[in-house]
Design a protein around this motif. Structure first.
Motif, mmCIF file in Angstrom:
data_model
loop_
_atom_site.group_PDB
_atom_site.id
_atom_site.type_symbol
_atom_site.label_atom_id
_atom_site.label_comp_id
_atom_site.label_asym_id
_atom_site.label_seq_id
_atom_site.Cartn_x
_atom_site.Cartn_y
_atom_site.Cartn_z
ATOM 1 N N THR A 1 -1.806 -4.106 11.704
ATOM 2 C CA THR A 1 -3.148 -3.839 11.183
ATOM 3 C C THR A 1 -4.159 -3.679 12.312
ATOM 4 O OG1 THR A 1 -4.823 -4.676 9.622
ATOM 5 C CG2 THR A 1 -3.804 -6.301 11.051
ATOM 6 N N GLY B 1 -7.017 -4.786 11.397
ATOM 7 C CA GLY B 1 -7.841 -5.909 10.936
ATOM 8 C C GLY B 1 -9.089 -5.441 10.211
ATOM 9 N N LEU B 2 -10.039 -6.307 10.094
ATOM 10 C CA LEU B 2 -11.285 -5.932 9.424
ATOM 11 C C LEU B 2 -12.037 -4.913 10.253
ATOM 12 C CD1 LEU B 2 -12.989 -9.198 8.103
ATOM 13 C CD2 LEU B 2 -11.420 -7.646 6.958
ATOM 14 N N HIS C 1 -10.179 -2.244 4.059
ATOM 15 C CA HIS C 1 -9.241 -2.531 5.143
ATOM 16 C C HIS C 1 -7.899 -2.838 4.514
ATOM 17 C CE1 HIS C 1 -9.995 -6.628 3.757
ATOM 18 N NE2 HIS C 1 -11.273 -6.292 3.776
ATOM 19 N N ASP C 2 -6.841 -2.252 5.019
ATOM 20 C CA ASP C 2 -5.509 -2.492 4.456
ATOM 21 C C ASP C 2 -4.531 -2.760 5.590
ATOM 22 O OD1 ASP C 2 -6.736 -1.511 2.131
ATOM 23 O OD2 ASP C 2 -6.007 0.508 2.508
ATOM 24 N N THR D 1 -1.834 -8.924 2.212
ATOM 25 C CA THR D 1 -2.892 -8.047 2.701
ATOM 26 C C THR D 1 -4.189 -8.451 2.009
ATOM 27 O OG1 THR D 1 -3.679 -5.753 2.838
ATOM 28 C CG2 THR D 1 -2.241 -6.265 1.001
ATOM 29 N N LEU E 1 -8.316 -10.158 2.693
ATOM 30 C CA LEU E 1 -9.250 -10.818 3.606
ATOM 31 C C LEU E 1 -8.545 -11.966 4.328
ATOM 32 C CD1 LEU E 1 -12.182 -10.931 4.625
ATOM 33 C CD2 LEU E 1 -12.618 -12.616 2.831
ATOM 34 N N GLY E 2 -8.219 -11.720 5.585
ATOM 35 C CA GLY E 2 -7.452 -12.695 6.357
ATOM 36 C C GLY E 2 -8.089 -14.073 6.379
ATOM 37 N N GLU E 3 -9.411 -14.115 6.429
ATOM 38 C CA GLU E 3 -10.112 -15.394 6.491
ATOM 39 C C GLU E 3 -9.790 -16.244 5.261
ATOM 40 O OE1 GLU E 3 -11.171 -12.600 7.606
ATOM 41 O OE2 GLU E 3 -12.287 -12.918 9.457
ATOM 42 N N TRP F 1 0.782 -1.236 0.000
ATOM 43 C CA TRP F 1 0.000 0.000 0.000
ATOM 44 C C TRP F 1 0.823 1.300 0.000
ATOM 45 C CZ3 TRP F 1 -4.568 -1.347 -1.558
ATOM 46 C CH2 TRP F 1 -5.156 -2.531 -1.117
ATOM 47 N N GLY G 1 -7.072 -11.930 12.015
ATOM 48 C CA GLY G 1 -6.894 -12.301 10.610
ATOM 49 C C GLY G 1 -5.552 -12.980 10.373
ATOM 50 N N ASP G 2 -5.061 -12.847 9.157
ATOM 51 C CA ASP G 2 -3.815 -13.506 8.774
ATOM 52 C C ASP G 2 -2.567 -12.758 9.250
ATOM 53 O OD1 ASP G 2 -4.762 -11.456 6.919
ATOM 54 O OD2 ASP G 2 -2.858 -11.806 5.891
ATOM 55 N N SER G 3 -2.710 -11.455 9.499
ATOM 56 C CA SER G 3 -1.515 -10.614 9.660
ATOM 57 C C SER G 3 -0.550 -11.052 10.765
ATOM 58 C CB SER G 3 -1.927 -9.150 9.863
ATOM 59 O OG SER G 3 -2.775 -8.771 8.822
HETATM 60 C C1 SD4 Z 1 -6.950 -8.998 8.210
HETATM 61 N N1 SD4 Z 1 -5.461 -9.064 6.333
HETATM 62 O O1 SD4 Z 1 -7.047 -8.709 9.388
HETATM 63 C C2 SD4 Z 1 -5.986 -8.216 7.361
HETATM 64 C C3 SD4 Z 1 -6.661 -7.003 6.847
HETATM 65 C C4 SD4 Z 1 -6.062 -6.466 5.599
HETATM 66 O O2 SD4 Z 1 -6.250 -5.385 3.612
HETATM 67 O O3 SD4 Z 1 -4.977 -6.729 5.208
HETATM 68 N N2 SD4 Z 1 -6.731 -5.765 4.819
HETATM 69 O O4 SD4 Z 1 -7.618 -9.861 7.675
#
Ligand code: SD4
Length: 292
Positions: free
Chosen positions: A169, A171-172, A149-150, A202, A204-206, A9, A181-183
């Motif tokens: 992050t 998160g969402l 969300h980023d 980056t 959707l972590g799910e 980003w 999430g994944d971060s």
């Molecule tokens: C998450 N991956 O918490 C993060 C959010 C994110 O771009 O990166 N949004 O799921």
């Protein structure tokens, strides 16, 4: 002398500029990553990282972060931490621990307090206004509360050929309390091995965690794929897998570099921007296009 840093980003630009100076002065990849991510965390107008990050559905800012050292493979991570200023620094400190290196919620806060990290209210007036507007839109227009969300994720290579990576992050937006999430998850949001390369994600972590995509990219680079080939293969294969099995795939974007400083980027969304700087390229923002 060779170095490189890549980040997710546009919001990472100022941090990457600073990190680039550090790397040019032979500072470590770890210091470059921590300094750059702290700058993103401290900037109040970035709505998805650190101070000014958007809250969960209860109106609380819960932050996730991770740090990995590519030489020792040490990892530190925190999830759902409230009221502490720089999650990336707490995660980095945790990476020094042999045990208990991934802490959540109150445990992470207790650790941060005991280790002298600064407490701060991370919820800004601006974020409260955004929260209220989104709540209204969700009800009035039936929009998904989870859009927009980023995460900031970075991977760096320093002049000693040591690599490090980090993520941070909120998160969402409108996530459930405690949702992670994944971060902060090793292999999903980030992974780095100084003998191969590193990647961070980056989106959707799910869905990102269904493919352990950062580890997958590093594994592909180990098998001889260039960073760009590895990024493309990992993103488009995961996207296809999710569409085949579940009819849809969430946002998935990745950046990576190998231990020669070559980079790769891939995404399944329009408008994914990233920042790259190397010993040959001044810090620059690019937008990655989706493969047809
Ligand atoms: C998450 N991956 O918490 C993060 C959010 C994110 O771009 O990166 N949004 O799921």
């Amino acid at each position: 002398m060779k170095w490189a840093i890549i980040a997710t980003w546009r919001m990472a630009l100022e941090g990457v500029q600073k990190a680039n100076e550090l790397l040019k002065n032979k500072e470590s990849s770890g210091d470059a990553i921590e300094t750059a991510i702290k700058m993103v965390e401290d900037f109040p107008y970035y709505k998805s990282v650190g101070y000014g990050g958007l809250p969960n559905e209860n109106g609380e800012v819960e932050l996730d972060a991770a740090y990995m050292d590519g030489d020792s493979l040490s990892i530190g991570a925190i999830a759902g931490i409230k009221d502490f200023k720089n999650p990336i620094s707490i995660a980095r400190k945790l990476s020094e621990e042999k045990f208990n290196c991934f802490l959540v919620g109150h445990g992470a806060e207790e650790y941060a307090h005991k280790n002298g990290f600064e407490r701060a209210n991370m919820l800004t007036d601006r974020a409260i206004i955004h929260y209220k507007n989104r709540l209204k839109e969700t009800v009035d227009k039936g929009l998904s509360p989870y859009a927009g969300h980023d995460t900031v994720g970075m991977v760096a290579l320093d002049s000693n050929y040591s690599m490090a990576c980090g993520t941070s992050t909120s998160g969402l937006f409108m996530k459930k309390r405690g949702r992670t999430g994944d971060s902060p998850l090793s292999g999903s949001g980030f992974y780095v091995d100084s003998e191969i390369g590193g990647a961070t994600a980056t989106g959707l972590g799910e869905d990102i965690m269904k493919g352990c995509i950062s580890y997958e990219i590093v594994r592909l680079m180990k098998d001889g794929y260039t960073p760009q080939e590895a990024a493309d293969k990992a993103v488009y294969e995961l996207n296809k897998l999710l569409v085949d099995r579940r009819k849809e795939a969430g946002d998935i974007s990745v950046v990576c570099i190998n231990n020669k400083g070559e980079f790769g980027v891939a995404t399944n969304i329009e408008g994914f921007s990233f920042v790259i700087a190397t010993d040959k390229l001044a810090p620059t923002v690019y937008v990655c296009s989706v493969e047809n």
